[in-house]
Design a protein around this motif. Structure first.
Motif, mmCIF file in Angstrom:
data_model
loop_
_atom_site.group_PDB
_atom_site.id
_atom_site.type_symbol
_atom_site.label_atom_id
_atom_site.label_comp_id
_atom_site.label_asym_id
_atom_site.label_seq_id
_atom_site.Cartn_x
_atom_site.Cartn_y
_atom_site.Cartn_z
ATOM 1 N N PHE A 4 0.810 -1.111 0.013
ATOM 2 C CA PHE A 4 0.159 -0.389 -0.405
ATOM 3 C C PHE A 4 1.064 1.155 -0.094
ATOM 4 O O PHE A 4 0.483 2.284 -0.906
ATOM 5 N N HIS A 5 1.952 0.969 0.424
ATOM 6 C CA HIS A 5 2.353 2.349 1.169
ATOM 7 C C HIS A 5 3.668 2.677 -0.043
ATOM 8 O O HIS A 5 3.961 4.248 -0.396
ATOM 9 N N ASP A 6 4.374 1.978 -0.564
ATOM 10 C CA ASP A 6 5.001 2.013 -1.606
ATOM 11 C C ASP A 6 4.908 2.656 -2.923
ATOM 12 O O ASP A 6 4.084 2.267 -3.072
ATOM 13 N N VAL A 7 5.872 3.406 -3.533
ATOM 14 C CA VAL A 7 5.935 4.486 -4.473
ATOM 15 C C VAL A 7 5.044 3.257 -5.974
ATOM 16 O O VAL A 7 3.902 3.593 -6.614
ATOM 17 N N TYR A 8 6.007 2.360 -5.731
ATOM 18 C CA TYR A 8 5.966 1.322 -7.078
ATOM 19 C C TYR A 8 4.664 0.073 -5.970
ATOM 20 O O TYR A 8 4.397 -0.954 -6.934
ATOM 21 N N GLY A 9 4.228 0.073 -4.837
ATOM 22 C CA GLY A 9 3.413 -0.517 -4.636
ATOM 23 C C GLY A 9 2.250 -1.050 -5.103
ATOM 24 O O GLY A 9 1.438 -0.358 -5.786
ATOM 25 N N ALA A 44 -11.886 0.415 2.498
ATOM 26 C CA ALA A 44 -12.415 1.977 1.571
ATOM 27 C C ALA A 44 -12.074 1.104 0.012
ATOM 28 O O ALA A 44 -12.261 3.139 -0.474
ATOM 29 N N GLY A 45 -11.635 0.686 -0.444
ATOM 30 C CA GLY A 45 -11.202 0.645 -2.090
ATOM 31 C C GLY A 45 -9.960 1.083 -2.257
ATOM 32 O O GLY A 45 -9.372 1.153 -3.329
ATOM 33 N N HIS A 46 -9.149 1.655 -1.119
ATOM 34 C CA HIS A 46 -8.037 1.723 -1.817
ATOM 35 C C HIS A 46 -6.690 1.000 -2.241
ATOM 36 O O HIS A 46 -6.619 0.027 -1.347
ATOM 37 N N LYS A 47 -6.266 1.670 -3.123
ATOM 38 C CA LYS A 47 -5.300 0.561 -4.056
ATOM 39 C C LYS A 47 -4.109 0.891 -3.717
ATOM 40 O O LYS A 47 -2.797 0.101 -3.147
ATOM 41 N N ASN A 48 -3.523 2.278 -3.116
ATOM 42 C CA ASN A 48 -2.408 2.485 -2.814
ATOM 43 C C ASN A 48 -1.901 3.917 -2.224
ATOM 44 O O ASN A 48 -2.820 4.882 -3.076
ATOM 45 N N HIS A 49 -1.533 3.972 -1.507
ATOM 46 C CA HIS A 49 -1.091 5.761 -0.607
ATOM 47 C C HIS A 49 -1.209 6.659 -1.789
ATOM 48 O O HIS A 49 -1.712 7.706 -1.742
ATOM 49 N N TYR A 50 -0.643 6.766 -2.510
ATOM 50 C CA TYR A 50 -0.169 7.916 -3.654
ATOM 51 C C TYR A 50 -0.689 8.116 -4.722
ATOM 52 O O TYR A 50 -1.144 8.995 -5.124
#
Length: 225
Positions: free
Chosen positions: A168-173, A205-211
């Motif tokens: 979730f947190h990695d830029v390329y995660g 909530a359906g979020h794929k990635n922090h960025y």
């Protein structure tokens, strides 16, 4: 010692930058060159040695023998010693590159995850933990089968949680929220595991990635506090 300044001691990092690339100019077959390079990595414990291995693999004389290359990685991931240079190499070089990520993940864990989970070898579990923890950039479709298999072994649950968190947190995660949440719910983790509640919140909530959802994590921190 420095050739330019006799008597001056070089750091391990300086030695790696000065000599690691020369390994692949030695009058040896490519398999022996790779083995020599890994020997230098064992001696210096410097990430730059892994860079030179990658450069050689991509050079005009490459690719390097895959069996020797990946066996070198697997051995060091299993060893009962620090493996930061190796895991960092996997993370930022092999896993973040879309042209190599699938092959690299398969070679260091995906191909034999069933054996790793079924075996009682601490060395195999050590390799699995290390790979899972740095696997955030690996595409979800590539790593999900290994993640699901790893979930059947409680000893791997903390590392698998770390893999999901960095996915979730990695830029390329990369992850799929619903599938990741279902997997997270299978893990036997202490209720007070740091960021467990927040990760569950953003996935639900359906979020794929922090960025891609820059405010989602802060919302989760507030909601779960």
């Amino acid at each position: 010692m420095s050739a330019a300044k006799p008597g001056e001691l070089l750091t391990a990092n300086q030695v790696a930058h000065s000599w690691a690339g020369d390994v692949f100019a030695e009058d040896l077959d490519s398999a022996a060159q790779v083995q020599l390079a890994f020997g230098l990595l064992d001696l210096l414990d410097e990430y730059w040695v892994t860079c030179e291995i990658r450069f050689a693999n991509e050079s005009g004389d490459g690719p390097l023998p895959a069996d020797v290359l990946w066996d070198g990685y697997r051995q060091r991931l299993e060893a009962d010693r620090d493996a930061e240079a190796v895991t960092y190499s996997l993370w930022v070089d092999w896993f973040e590159d879309h042209t190599t990520t699938a092959t690299a993940f398969a070679e260091v864990l995906g191909n034999d995850i069933d054996r790793v989970v079924a075996d009682h070898s601490e060395a195999l579990l050590r390799r699995a933990r290390r790979v899972l923890e740095c696997s955030g950039p690996v595409p979800w479709r590539v790593k999900e089968p290994a993640y699901r298999t790893a979930a059947s072994r409680p000893a791997l649950h903390p590392a698998l949680f770390r893999g999901l968190l960095t996915s979730f947190h990695d830029v390329y995660g990369d992850l799929e929220p619903a599938a990741a949440l279902a997997l997270l719910d299978r893990l036997d983790l202490p209720a007070d595991t740091r960021h467990l509640a927040e990760l569950r919140h953003v996935l639900a909530a359906g979020h794929k990635n922090h960025y891609r959802s820059p405010g989602a994590w802060n919302d989760a921190l507030r909601s779960c506090s």
